[in-house]
Design a protein around this motif. Structure first.
Motif, mmCIF file in Angstrom:
data_model
loop_
_atom_site.group_PDB
_atom_site.id
_atom_site.type_symbol
_atom_site.label_atom_id
_atom_site.label_comp_id
_atom_site.label_asym_id
_atom_site.label_seq_id
_atom_site.Cartn_x
_atom_site.Cartn_y
_atom_site.Cartn_z
ATOM 1 N N ALA A 24 0.845 -1.203 0.000
ATOM 2 C CA ALA A 24 0.000 0.000 0.000
ATOM 3 C C ALA A 24 0.878 1.249 0.000
ATOM 4 O O ALA A 24 0.581 2.232 -0.691
ATOM 5 N N THR A 25 1.965 1.207 0.737
ATOM 6 C CA THR A 25 2.882 2.360 0.769
ATOM 7 C C THR A 25 3.545 2.551 -0.589
ATOM 8 O O THR A 25 3.586 3.657 -1.130
ATOM 9 N N LEU A 26 4.026 1.444 -1.163
ATOM 10 C CA LEU A 26 4.724 1.551 -2.453
ATOM 11 C C LEU A 26 3.779 1.990 -3.569
ATOM 12 O O LEU A 26 4.175 2.715 -4.483
ATOM 13 N N ARG A 27 2.508 1.569 -3.477
ATOM 14 C CA ARG A 27 1.541 1.899 -4.539
ATOM 15 C C ARG A 27 1.206 3.379 -4.570
ATOM 16 O O ARG A 27 0.575 3.854 -5.501
ATOM 17 N N GLU A 28 1.619 4.116 -3.531
ATOM 18 C CA GLU A 28 1.453 5.580 -3.585
ATOM 19 C C GLU A 28 2.368 6.166 -4.660
ATOM 20 O O GLU A 28 2.163 7.269 -5.130
ATOM 21 N N THR A 29 3.400 5.386 -5.046
ATOM 22 C CA THR A 29 4.394 5.887 -6.002
ATOM 23 C C THR A 29 4.387 5.129 -7.330
ATOM 24 O O THR A 29 4.496 5.730 -8.395
ATOM 25 N N VAL A 112 13.274 2.018 -6.031
ATOM 26 C CA VAL A 112 12.799 3.080 -6.914
ATOM 27 C C VAL A 112 13.035 4.391 -6.169
ATOM 28 O O VAL A 112 12.498 4.591 -5.071
ATOM 29 N N ALA A 113 13.842 5.260 -6.757
ATOM 30 C CA ALA A 113 14.260 6.480 -6.038
ATOM 31 C C ALA A 113 13.076 7.291 -5.531
ATOM 32 O O ALA A 113 13.096 7.814 -4.407
ATOM 33 N N GLU A 114 12.020 7.362 -6.357
ATOM 34 C CA GLU A 114 10.878 8.229 -6.017
ATOM 35 C C GLU A 114 10.101 7.748 -4.793
ATOM 36 O O GLU A 114 9.252 8.467 -4.264
ATOM 37 N N THR A 115 10.357 6.531 -4.315
ATOM 38 C CA THR A 115 9.710 6.075 -3.075
ATOM 39 C C THR A 115 10.355 6.712 -1.847
ATOM 40 O O THR A 115 9.823 6.605 -0.744
ATOM 41 N N SER A 139 4.697 4.566 -12.955
ATOM 42 C CA SER A 139 4.489 5.514 -11.860
ATOM 43 C C SER A 139 3.035 5.946 -11.777
ATOM 44 O O SER A 139 2.323 6.014 -12.781
ATOM 45 N N VAL A 140 2.610 6.258 -10.576
ATOM 46 C CA VAL A 140 1.239 6.710 -10.334
ATOM 47 C C VAL A 140 1.038 8.072 -10.976
ATOM 48 O O VAL A 140 -0.007 8.361 -11.557
ATOM 49 N N SER A 141 2.063 8.916 -10.928
ATOM 50 C CA SER A 141 1.939 10.284 -11.453
ATOM 51 C C SER A 141 2.098 10.339 -12.974
ATOM 52 O O SER A 141 1.773 11.342 -13.588
ATOM 53 N N GLY A 142 2.633 9.268 -13.556
ATOM 54 C CA GLY A 142 2.894 9.275 -14.993
ATOM 55 C C GLY A 142 4.303 9.748 -15.318
ATOM 56 O O GLY A 142 4.770 9.610 -16.445
ATOM 57 N N ALA A 143 4.997 10.303 -14.327
ATOM 58 C CA ALA A 143 6.375 10.773 -14.543
ATOM 59 C C ALA A 143 7.323 9.572 -14.579
ATOM 60 O O ALA A 143 7.032 8.539 -13.968
ATOM 61 N N PRO A 144 8.455 9.696 -15.264
ATOM 62 C CA PRO A 144 9.407 8.585 -15.289
ATOM 63 C C PRO A 144 9.956 8.289 -13.897
ATOM 64 O O PRO A 144 10.032 9.184 -13.052
ATOM 65 N N LEU A 145 10.321 7.030 -13.686
ATOM 66 C CA LEU A 145 10.865 6.613 -12.389
ATOM 67 C C LEU A 145 12.337 6.232 -12.549
ATOM 68 O O LEU A 145 12.761 5.834 -13.630
ATOM 69 N N THR A 146 13.049 6.296 -11.446
ATOM 70 C CA THR A 146 14.480 5.984 -11.450
ATOM 71 C C THR A 146 14.738 4.700 -10.683
ATOM 72 O O THR A 146 14.424 4.605 -9.487
ATOM 73 N N ALA A 147 15.286 3.707 -11.378
ATOM 74 C CA ALA A 147 15.680 2.457 -10.721
ATOM 75 C C ALA A 147 17.086 2.636 -10.158
ATOM 76 O O ALA A 147 17.974 3.107 -10.858
#
Ligand SMILES: CC(C)(COP(=O)(O)OP(=O)(O)OC[C@H]1O[C@@H](n2cnc3c(N)ncnc32)[C@H](O)[C@@H]1OP(=O)(O)O)[C@@H](O)C(=O)NCCC(=O)NCCS
Length: 156
Positions: A24-29, A112-115, A139-147
């Motif tokens: 649930a926490t990770l799904r925020e991102t 994932v950096a954004e978490t 990503s939830v926001s649609g922005a690219p994510l950083t592994a």
């Protein structure tokens, strides 16, 4: 007191509770994409699970596997009710101990950096090894994510 032990069949319900809370926490991102789910399925047989017990309750869990000369740590999660009490630290310490015992020099994890988890893993002794565009998460926001690949060196 936090007890870390190998997981067994009776842990299924407690592990599921932790996973729901952690997810649930990770799904925020982000959400894992099809590629990530396929990879996880292919890996399933190699994974070894540990659980963290606090006051008789499963408070956290992680999985690990050996690949080449490295131990990999995946799926670290702590139930919301037990966070910031050293549960993740205790799980990582146990995996690091087992890694050393196997004579392996490094423990690796992906995040994932954004978490916001890079500083958490740094607090647990990991260093950033590399960063790239995440091809396994949406990503939830649609922005690219950083592994981010992070490593914990275990040589003396
Ligand atoms: C990330 C997570 C596993 C941390 O678990 P935890 O048991 O709370 O972590 P610990 O108490 O062992 O904390 C270890 C260190 O990380 C840092 N830390 C942990 N949570 C933090 C937060 N929310 N903000 C800032 N720093 C944090 C602290 O430096 C902490 O050490 P300290 O408490 O001695 O200062 C937990 O928050 C969680 O399950 N989150 C959801 C799932 C997830 O993100 N998993 C990781 C996938 S890569």
């Amino acid at each position: 007191m936090i007890i870390i032990r190998d997981s067994n069949r009776e842990d299924a319900e407690g592990v599921a509770r932790v996973d729901v809370s952690a997810r649930a926490t990770l799904r925020e991102t982000y959400r894992p994409n099809q590629k990530a789910l396929a990879h996880k399925k292919a890996m399933a047989r190699q994974l070894h699970r540990l659980v963290a017990i606090c006051g008789g309750t499963i408070a956290g869990t992680t999985q690990c596997y050996v690949d080449g000369n490295a131990m990999h740590l995946i799926g670290l999660g702590v139930h919301r009710d037990f966070r910031r009490q050293g549960v993740a630290r205790a799980l990582v310490a146990e995996v690091a101990l087992r890694t050393r015992r196997l004579g392996l020099p490094v423990l690796i994890t992906h995040t994932v950096a954004e978490t916001g988890n890079v500083p958490v893993f740094e607090a647990l002794g990991f260093q950033v090894q590399s960063r790239c565009l995440d091809e396994y998460s949406a990503s939830v926001s649609g922005a690219p994510l950083t592994a981010v690949i992070m490593k914990l060196e275990l040589r003396e």
